[in-house]
Design a protein around this motif. Structure first.
Motif, short mmCIF file in Angstrom:
data_model
loop_
_atom_site.label_atom_id
_atom_site.label_comp_id
_atom_site.label_asym_id
_atom_site.label_seq_id
_atom_site.Cartn_x
_atom_site.Cartn_y
_atom_site.Cartn_z
N ALA A 49 0.77 -1.24 -0.07
CA ALA A 49 0.01 0.00 0.10
C ALA A 49 0.88 1.11 0.02
CB ALA A 49 -0.94 0.02 1.17
N GLY A 50 0.63 2.08 -1.06
CA GLY A 50 1.38 3.45 -1.07
C GLY A 50 0.71 4.40 -0.27
N PRO A 51 1.27 5.45 -0.20
CA PRO A 51 0.97 6.72 0.85
C PRO A 51 -0.50 7.05 0.66
CG PRO A 51 2.96 7.28 -0.12
CD PRO A 51 2.58 5.94 -0.79
N ASP A 52 -1.20 6.60 -0.39
CA ASP A 52 -2.43 7.03 -0.76
C ASP A 52 -3.39 5.82 -0.67
OD1 ASP A 52 -1.47 5.71 -2.96
OD2 ASP A 52 -2.08 6.64 -4.33
N GLN A 53 -2.65 4.89 -0.14
CA GLN A 53 -3.41 3.71 0.21
C GLN A 53 -3.81 2.80 -1.04
OE1 GLN A 53 -3.57 2.56 3.44
NE2 GLN A 53 -2.33 4.15 3.70
N ARG A 54 -3.28 3.20 -2.23
CA ARG A 54 -3.49 2.23 -3.28
C ARG A 54 -2.79 1.13 -3.27
NH1 ARG A 54 -3.31 5.72 -8.86
NH2 ARG A 54 -3.86 3.50 -9.54
N LEU A 55 -3.04 0.21 -3.99
CA LEU A 55 -2.32 -0.97 -3.80
C LEU A 55 -1.43 -1.23 -4.92
CD1 LEU A 55 -4.75 -3.55 -2.43
CD2 LEU A 55 -3.08 -2.25 -1.18
N HIS A 56 -0.25 -1.78 -4.89
CA HIS A 56 0.64 -1.85 -6.07
C HIS A 56 1.23 -3.15 -5.99
CE1 HIS A 56 0.53 2.68 -6.26
NE2 HIS A 56 0.50 2.59 -5.40
N PRO A 57 1.44 -3.83 -7.10
CA PRO A 57 1.81 -5.43 -7.20
C PRO A 57 3.35 -5.34 -7.65
CG PRO A 57 0.65 -4.99 -9.24
CD PRO A 57 0.63 -3.38 -8.61
N VAL A 58 3.88 -6.39 -7.03
CA VAL A 58 5.22 -6.59 -7.18
C VAL A 58 5.58 -8.10 -7.52
CG1 VAL A 58 7.97 -6.43 -6.54
CG2 VAL A 58 6.16 -4.38 -6.09
N THR A 59 6.18 -8.55 -8.56
CA THR A 59 6.39 -9.97 -8.65
C THR A 59 7.56 -10.16 -9.40
OG1 THR A 59 5.26 -11.74 -9.46
CG2 THR A 59 5.21 -9.75 -10.83
N PRO A 60 8.11 -11.18 -9.35
CA PRO A 60 9.20 -11.72 -10.05
C PRO A 60 9.20 -11.78 -11.61
CG PRO A 60 8.85 -13.45 -8.13
CD PRO A 60 7.84 -12.48 -8.35
N MET A 61 10.26 -11.80 -12.28
CA MET A 61 10.21 -11.93 -13.53
C MET A 61 10.15 -13.52 -13.82
SD MET A 61 10.14 -8.85 -14.53
CE MET A 61 10.41 -8.96 -16.39
N PRO A 62 9.52 -13.72 -15.20
CA PRO A 62 8.64 -13.00 -15.80
C PRO A 62 7.21 -12.74 -15.16
CG PRO A 62 8.53 -15.47 -16.41
CD PRO A 62 9.70 -15.52 -15.56
N GLN A 63 6.66 -11.55 -15.27
CA GLN A 63 5.79 -11.01 -14.83
C GLN A 63 4.51 -11.54 -15.26
OE1 GLN A 63 5.65 -6.71 -14.82
NE2 GLN A 63 6.77 -6.80 -12.91
N PRO A 64 3.41 -11.92 -14.55
CA PRO A 64 2.03 -12.28 -15.27
C PRO A 64 1.64 -10.96 -15.97
CG PRO A 64 1.88 -12.36 -12.93
CD PRO A 64 3.28 -11.84 -13.13
N SER A 65 0.20 -11.30 -16.53
CA SER A 65 -0.15 -10.27 -17.60
C SER A 65 -0.51 -8.98 -16.97
CB SER A 65 -1.32 -10.78 -18.52
OG SER A 65 -2.31 -11.09 -17.64
N ALA A 66 -0.46 -7.84 -17.40
CA ALA A 66 -0.99 -6.56 -16.63
C ALA A 66 -2.45 -6.59 -16.26
CB ALA A 66 -0.99 -5.23 -17.80
N GLU A 67 -3.23 -7.43 -16.90
CA GLU A 67 -4.63 -7.37 -16.53
C GLU A 67 -4.72 -8.31 -15.32
OE1 GLU A 67 -3.43 -8.22 -19.42
OE2 GLU A 67 -4.21 -6.53 -20.81
N LEU A 68 -3.75 -9.40 -15.05
CA LEU A 68 -4.08 -10.25 -13.90
C LEU A 68 -3.37 -9.32 -12.75
CD1 LEU A 68 -4.57 -12.73 -12.44
CD2 LEU A 68 -2.45 -13.46 -13.34
#
Length: 234
Positions: A49-68
């Motif tokens: 969760a960022g300062p604005d409480q929005r959630l941000h994803p982080v994943t190892p490479m290779p990443q899943p699709s942007a939609e997922l």
């Protein structure tokens, strides 16, 4: 110590050594990588969760699709774990009438058959969560217990990193304030000596000149120290 126990010990040690990562995203990417190696799951997404409480994803490479990844942060087990501060037990990704329909469709299409999530809790707060995805419908219970333990270690490392950053920011700010004060006092001393006025009067002159000419006070002070005179009027 068995090979498995050694791998677990190394994983916990790696999560505590968080200062080698340049950013929080780098650290959380390492967290997600640790999950895939230790739990042997095909998908691990760390959500913070960022300062604005929005959630941000982080994943190892290779990443899943942007939609997922967008679905992971929109309506998924990871979001439920973050909001409730409780683990989400393994669920089969076969029921489109389930609680996360968009996520289920995208995850199932990507080859995942089960998912779970654990919160990244530190004291009374929740810093994020970790989503786990498996390509089989079997998701052993011990894996969730281990996932929770890893999440606690990761949350501790993340909190320590943020505390250190706050200390660094505070020290940088204080150092900057001190440098500006020293420069102002030096400039006031120079001006008082050149114009034969009191230091307090020289300080007022510097403030007045900066305000009248719309210049930063520290710029005016630096000019006076360098040139032993006020800047020429524009």
């Amino acid at each position: 110590m068995t090979e498995r126990e050694l791998a677990l010990a190394q994983a916990f040690a790696a999560l505590s050594a968080n200062l080698e990562d340049r950013t929080e995203a780098d650290y959380l990417r390492r967290v997600a990588t640790t999950y895939t190696k230790v739990l042997q799951v095909e998908l691990a997404v760390a959500v913070w969760a960022g300062p604005d409480q929005r959630l941000h994803p982080v994943t190892p490479m290779p990443q899943p699709s942007a939609e997922l990844l967008e679905a992971v942060c929109g309506d998924s087990p990871a979001v439920d774990a973050y909001r409730s501060a409780r683990p989400v037990r393994p669920a089969l990704l076969t029921d489109l009438a389930g609680p996360w329909p968009a996520f289920i469709v995208l995850a199932h299409a990507a080859g995942y058959r089960a998912a779970a999530a654990v919160p990244l809790r530190h004291r009374d707060g929740v810093l994020g969560s970790v989503l786990l995805g498996a390509s089989t419908e079997s998701f052993p219970d011990p894996a969730l217990s281990l996932a929770r333990a890893l999440a606690d270690a990761a949350a501790l490392g993340l909190a320590a990193r943020r505390t250190l950053r706050e200390h660094i920011d505070t020290n940088t700010h204080l150092r900057g304030d001190l440098q500006r004060r020293v420069m102002l006092q030096q400039a006031a001393g120079v001006l008082a000596s050149v114009d034969q006025i009191a230091v307090a009067d020289a300080v007022r002159v510097l403030h007045t000149w900066a305000r009248r000419h719309h210049r930063p006070l520290e710029w005016v002070a630096a000019y006076v120290v360098a040139h032993r005179a006020l800047p020429p009027a524009r």
